[in-house]
Design a protein around this motif. Sequence first.
Motif, short mmCIF file in Angstrom:
data_model
loop_
_atom_site.label_atom_id
_atom_site.label_comp_id
_atom_site.label_asym_id
_atom_site.label_seq_id
_atom_site.Cartn_x
_atom_site.Cartn_y
_atom_site.Cartn_z
N SER A 135 0.84 -1.19 0.00
CA SER A 135 0.00 0.00 0.00
C SER A 135 0.88 1.24 0.00
CB SER A 135 -0.85 -0.04 1.28
OG SER A 135 -2.15 0.36 1.07
N MET A 136 1.19 1.75 -1.20
CA MET A 136 2.10 2.88 -1.30
C MET A 136 1.43 4.09 -1.96
SD MET A 136 5.57 3.12 -3.60
CE MET A 136 4.65 3.12 -5.12
N THR A 137 0.87 3.89 -3.15
CA THR A 137 0.31 5.00 -3.93
C THR A 137 -0.85 5.66 -3.18
OG1 THR A 137 0.92 3.76 -5.89
CG2 THR A 137 -0.64 5.56 -6.21
N SER A 143 3.24 9.25 -8.64
CA SER A 143 4.60 9.27 -9.18
C SER A 143 5.59 9.97 -8.27
CB SER A 143 4.62 9.98 -10.54
OG SER A 143 3.82 9.29 -11.44
N TRP A 166 -4.27 4.25 -2.55
CA TRP A 166 -4.97 4.03 -3.81
C TRP A 166 -4.23 2.97 -4.60
CZ3 TRP A 166 -9.08 4.74 -6.76
CH2 TRP A 166 -8.96 4.81 -8.15
N PHE A 167 -4.98 2.04 -5.20
CA PHE A 167 -4.41 1.03 -6.09
C PHE A 167 -3.52 0.02 -5.37
CE2 PHE A 167 -4.38 0.08 -10.65
CZ PHE A 167 -5.59 0.68 -10.98
N THR A 168 -3.95 -0.36 -4.18
CA THR A 168 -3.24 -1.43 -3.46
C THR A 168 -3.72 -2.76 -4.07
OG1 THR A 168 -3.13 -0.09 -1.46
CG2 THR A 168 -2.92 -2.48 -1.19
N SER A 169 -2.88 -3.35 -4.93
CA SER A 169 -3.31 -4.56 -5.65
C SER A 169 -3.61 -5.68 -4.66
CB SER A 169 -2.22 -5.05 -6.61
OG SER A 169 -1.96 -4.06 -7.55
N HIS A 204 -7.63 -3.42 -7.43
CA HIS A 204 -6.51 -2.59 -6.97
C HIS A 204 -7.15 -1.57 -6.02
CE1 HIS A 204 -4.07 -4.42 -10.10
NE2 HIS A 204 -5.08 -4.21 -10.92
N THR A 355 -0.64 -1.01 -18.51
CA THR A 355 -0.50 -1.39 -17.10
C THR A 355 0.97 -1.48 -16.74
OG1 THR A 355 -2.56 -2.60 -17.14
CG2 THR A 355 -0.97 -3.26 -15.48
N LEU A 358 2.69 1.72 -16.09
CA LEU A 358 2.35 2.49 -14.88
C LEU A 358 2.73 1.78 -13.59
CD1 LEU A 358 -1.06 3.98 -15.97
CD2 LEU A 358 0.93 5.28 -15.22
N ALA A 359 2.44 0.46 -13.54
CA ALA A 359 2.74 -0.27 -12.31
C ALA A 359 4.24 -0.15 -12.03
CB ALA A 359 2.36 -1.74 -12.47
N GLU A 364 7.41 7.56 -17.80
CA GLU A 364 8.05 8.89 -17.96
C GLU A 364 9.04 9.16 -16.82
OE1 GLU A 364 4.86 8.27 -18.34
OE2 GLU A 364 3.93 9.55 -19.86
N VAL A 365 8.64 8.76 -15.61
CA VAL A 365 9.50 9.03 -14.45
C VAL A 365 10.80 8.23 -14.58
CG1 VAL A 365 9.64 8.87 -11.94
CG2 VAL A 365 7.49 9.58 -13.03
N VAL A 368 13.03 9.92 -17.05
CA VAL A 368 13.70 11.07 -16.42
C VAL A 368 14.92 10.56 -15.62
CG1 VAL A 368 13.44 12.87 -14.65
CG2 VAL A 368 11.62 12.49 -16.32
C1 LIG Z 1 -1.82 -2.64 -12.50
C2 LIG Z 1 -1.27 -1.71 -11.47
C3 LIG Z 1 -0.97 -2.23 -10.22
C4 LIG Z 1 -0.52 -1.38 -9.21
N1 LIG Z 1 -0.29 -1.90 -7.98
C5 LIG Z 1 0.05 -1.08 -6.95
C6 LIG Z 1 0.21 -1.61 -5.65
O1 LIG Z 1 0.07 -2.80 -5.41
N2 LIG Z 1 0.49 -0.74 -4.65
C7 LIG Z 1 0.65 0.60 -4.87
O2 LIG Z 1 0.93 1.31 -3.94
N3 LIG Z 1 0.51 1.12 -6.12
C8 LIG Z 1 0.20 0.32 -7.16
N4 LIG Z 1 0.03 0.83 -8.43
C9 LIG Z 1 0.10 2.27 -8.64
C10 LIG Z 1 1.36 2.72 -9.35
O3 LIG Z 1 2.46 2.65 -8.48
C11 LIG Z 1 1.07 4.13 -9.85
O4 LIG Z 1 0.09 4.02 -10.86
C12 LIG Z 1 2.28 4.85 -10.38
O5 LIG Z 1 3.22 5.10 -9.36
C13 LIG Z 1 1.87 6.19 -11.03
O6 LIG Z 1 1.10 6.96 -10.16
P1 LIG Z 1 -0.33 7.50 -10.64
O7 LIG Z 1 -1.11 6.39 -11.20
O8 LIG Z 1 -0.92 8.26 -9.50
O9 LIG Z 1 -0.01 8.49 -11.81
P2 LIG Z 1 0.35 10.03 -11.71
O10 LIG Z 1 1.41 10.26 -10.71
O11 LIG Z 1 -0.92 10.80 -11.57
O12 LIG Z 1 0.95 10.28 -13.14
C14 LIG Z 1 0.07 10.30 -14.28
C15 LIG Z 1 0.87 10.60 -15.51
O13 LIG Z 1 1.48 11.88 -15.40
C16 LIG Z 1 2.71 11.89 -16.12
N5 LIG Z 1 3.81 12.15 -15.18
C17 LIG Z 1 3.83 12.04 -13.83
N6 LIG Z 1 5.02 12.39 -13.33
C18 LIG Z 1 5.80 12.73 -14.37
C19 LIG Z 1 7.13 13.19 -14.52
N7 LIG Z 1 7.93 13.34 -13.47
N8 LIG Z 1 7.59 13.46 -15.78
C20 LIG Z 1 6.79 13.28 -16.85
N9 LIG Z 1 5.52 12.86 -16.78
C21 LIG Z 1 5.02 12.58 -15.57
C22 LIG Z 1 2.85 10.48 -16.73
O14 LIG Z 1 2.28 10.48 -18.00
C23 LIG Z 1 2.02 9.63 -15.78
O15 LIG Z 1 1.59 8.41 -16.35
C24 LIG Z 1 -0.36 0.01 -9.47
C25 LIG Z 1 -0.63 0.51 -10.75
C26 LIG Z 1 -1.09 -0.33 -11.74
C27 LIG Z 1 -1.40 0.25 -13.09
#
Ligand SMILES: Cc1cc2nc3c(=O)[nH]c(=O)nc-3n(C[C@H](O)[C@H](O)[C@H](O)COP(=O)(O)OP(=O)(O)OC[C@H]3O[C@@H](n4cnc5c(N)ncnc54)[C@H](O)[C@@H]3O)c2cc1C
Length: 426
Positions: A135-137, A143, A166-169, A204, A355, A358-359, A364-365, A368
């Motif tokens: 549970s991190m996001t 990001s 959010w999105f704790t799988s 998630h 997926t 993002l996972a 993008e991050v 960088v």
């Molecule tokens: C299938 C799946 C499973 C997951 N499981 C887990 C889990 O078990 N536990 C958990 O904690 N999280 C989980 N996550 C979440 C995952 O860690 C986040 O989706 C990821 O860190 C991105 O955060 P966000 O979705 O909030 O996107 P945001 O931070 O909102 O970013 C959205 C978009 O903004 C742009 N962006 C953001 N930052 C930058 C930058 N620095 N430079 C350029 N562009 C940028 C990119 O296009 C990015 O895709 C999961 C995600 C997925 C899809």
Amino acid sequence: MAWDFSTEPEFQEKLDWIQQFCEERVGPLHHVFPHAVRLPDPAVRAYVRDLQQDVKDQGLWALFLDEELGGPGFGQLKLALVNEILGRYPAAPQLFGAAAPDTGNMEILAAYGTDEQKKRWLEPLLNQEMFSAYSMTEPQGGSDPRLFETVAVRDGDEWVINGEKWFTSAGRVADLLFVMCTNGIFIVPRTTEGVEIMPEPRNHNHIIYRDVRIPADHLLGPEDGAHVLAQRRLGGGRIHHAMRTIAQCTMAFDMMCERALSRRSHGAIIAEHQMVQEKIAESYAKLRMLRLLVLETAWKIDQTSAQDCRTDIAVVKFTMSRVLREISFDSLQIHGSLGTTDLTPLQDMYAAAPTMGLADGADEVHKVTVARRVLRNYEPHEGNFPREFLPYKKEEAWKKMEPIFEANPELAEAAERWKAYREKRR
Ligand SMILES: Cc1cc2nc3c(=O)[nH]c(=O)nc-3n(C[C@H](O)[C@H](O)[C@H](O)COP(=O)(O)OP(=O)(O)OC[C@H]3O[C@@H](n4cnc5c(N)ncnc54)[C@H](O)[C@@H]3O)c2cc1C
């Protein structure tokens, strides 16, 4: 000359066993009992346990753990070769005790847990008597960890956690939640009072932690160690996903070739049309490049550490999603209308590409990160022109060759002749 792409015969035997086991036992299990490992039915459980015992008997259980953490200590390269087989079979990671998100959680528990924590949680997680989630996001920011707000406050012998994730799988079905707070990672049993799982998203999970009280010894690793533990956890996870992605890409590619040889259109089998051939050739090249990149990165991790290979792991992270997206798309296209249905695995593979992007962090991050780290090895040039500016290079070359010309007047004359000739031709 240590530059060898071969596999030791003894290990190849293991890979052959895995391949056959997956084809004959694991593949069919998934089609008859999807998510078999989690099914409560006693007959299914007993059958799964039998299969897992076969895996254990081969010394192939929980392969992701290094020897010092209690695993077989295969290292990342061998793990990559195993995972490129397992990745083709959805049930395989769990049948081999190596499924995310438990693997990453077990890795940090093994590396940072106290003996007591390992006994209480690592052993049951390893034996799949318990399952966990990470549970991190948070809803307001994924990001950028600097935006996370969930915090644990010490109150006597307890920690009190407040925050929203959010999105704790698989959070809903986990026994343990590994909760990243701004001041450390905490292990929270899911049934603890104050843990509230929102109805959506289903798989998630969106989780509210409201005055969640856990005993002091549920802090994992040092206080304020969240960042270090998270890096360790995610570094391993990213490369393991990539290893399994090779399998997915290989499957999409195999399907592409089979179909291209099996259909006719406009007077030829479609494999004879150049635009189809281009897709096949490009996909083959991408697959080979991805595989080499992942294997080389795994090898480098074995020589150094995941921390030392952060740039390579980040490259692997964003490359795998792109290659999966492109190969699965081309395969889908070659399958025509059939490719758009859910009667083949192609739709799932194509849907998995974003997926994967993002996972474990948005691509993008990671780009960088790569650019920043790569640029550390460079410096700006002086003046208006780059160091490779050809007039500079020529001037330098003449200077460097001066002593040679002094010792060899004939060569000097030849150089002058060539210079004059080239100037005349301009
Ligand atoms: C299938 C799946 C499973 C997951 N499981 C887990 C889990 O078990 N536990 C958990 O904690 N999280 C989980 N996550 C979440 C995952 O860690 C986040 O989706 C990821 O860190 C991105 O955060 P966000 O979705 O909030 O996107 P945001 O931070 O909102 O970013 C959205 C978009 O903004 C742009 N962006 C953001 N930052 C930058 C930058 N620095 N430079 C350029 N562009 C940028 C990119 O296009 C990015 O895709 C999961 C995600 C997925 C899809």
